[in-house]
Design a protein around this motif. Structure first.
Motif, PDB file in Angstrom:
ATOM      1  N   ASP A  49       0.746  -1.100  -0.012  1.00 45.53           N
ATOM      2  CA  ASP A  49      -0.024  -0.015  -0.055  1.00 45.53           C
ATOM      3  C   ASP A  49       0.732   1.393   0.102  1.00 45.53           C
ATOM      4  N   SER A  61      -4.256   1.522   3.190  1.00 45.60           N
ATOM      5  CA  SER A  61      -4.810   1.143   2.133  1.00 45.60           C
ATOM      6  C   SER A  61      -4.405   1.554   0.841  1.00 45.60           C
ATOM      7  N   PRO A  62      -4.365   1.058  -0.329  1.00 43.45           N
ATOM      8  CA  PRO A  62      -3.825   1.459  -1.547  1.00 43.45           C
ATOM      9  C   PRO A  62      -3.579   2.800  -1.769  1.00 43.45           C
TER      10      PRO A  62
END
Length: 238
Positions: free
Chosen positions: A173, A204-205
């Motif tokens: 991420d 999160s990405p």
């Protein structure tokens, strides 16, 4: 007038021998009775119980060894940013596990053929200890495998278990993949990669500005190479 002949008492050795003989006979009779009763009621139960006890002892010993090994591997501490990939070729080729005949007999190897097996470095990581994860990759075919890890990222992901099935972190991420280049495996060969430290914060990405610490509890980890995903393994954060 007749004379009475009183028998002389026998020597003590005679009585002792008679007692020993009687005890031996009694033991033989009891043994024969036990054998008859055991044969009628199914004497294999005792043997089965011994076998089960041996298997349980072996399993317990193996589990203790694995736990000790995992604790030793997880003792090293480092930051997530300074993690490194630790690929290592197996000393001996791994036996394919549950491989269909059509896969084992293939003379070519593709990404979907690879067997992925992920595991945490320890069953439980103590407070402040940064978790590490391992991904074993096995080529179960009869041909050589050549996978471009630049196109098919090798990565790890963690999901919660206590508060629903929620993705909380992935090692790519906010950082580059743990390994790049080409992954080449001969037939039945395995290699293991390590993600050395997770900072125990969310991600999160493409979103790394506000990473929050995760709480204690039960989690599960997956390993991926491209679209090929391992089965999950669970671990705990104390």
């Amino acid at each position: 007038m007749s004379q009475r002949n009183d028998p002389r008492p026998l020597p003590p050795e005679i009585y002792q021998r008679r007692r020993i003989t009687a005890v031996v006979v009694l033991v033989v009779v009891v043994a024969l009775l036990w054998w008859v009763i055991s044969s009628l009621t199914g004497g294999d139960d005792a043997q089965d119980q011994v076998a089960q006890t041996s298997e349980s002892t072996a399993a317990t010993t193996a589990g203790s060894t694995a736990a000790a090994s995992g604790s030793a591997e997880s003792s090293a501490t480092s930051t997530e940013a300074s993690r490194l990939a630790s690929p290592s070729a197996s000393a001996e080729p791994s036996e394919p596990r549950g491989v269909p005949d059509e896969v084992a007999s293939k003379t070519t190897c593709e990404l979907d053929d690879l067997q992925l097996s992920v595991r945490p470095g320890a069953p439980t990581f103590r407070d402040g200890q940064q978790p590490n994860f391992f991904l074993e990759v096995t080529n179960p075919t009869s041909g050589e495998c050549d996978i471009d890890l630049g196109e098919n990222e090798l990565k790890f992901e963690v999901f919660t278990m206590d508060s629903g099935y929620t993705r909380v972190w992935g090692d790519t991420d906010c950082n580059s993949p743990t390994s790049t280049g080409r992954l080449r495996l001969d037939a039945d060969q395995s290699r293991t990669f390590e993600m050395t430290a997770w900072s125990r914060t969310t991600s999160s990405p493409g979103s790394c500005a506000d990473r929050q610490p995760v709480g204690s509890g039960a989690y599960m980890v997956y390993g991926h190479i491209g679209d090929n995903t391992s089965e999950s393994q669970t671990f705990n954060l104390a």
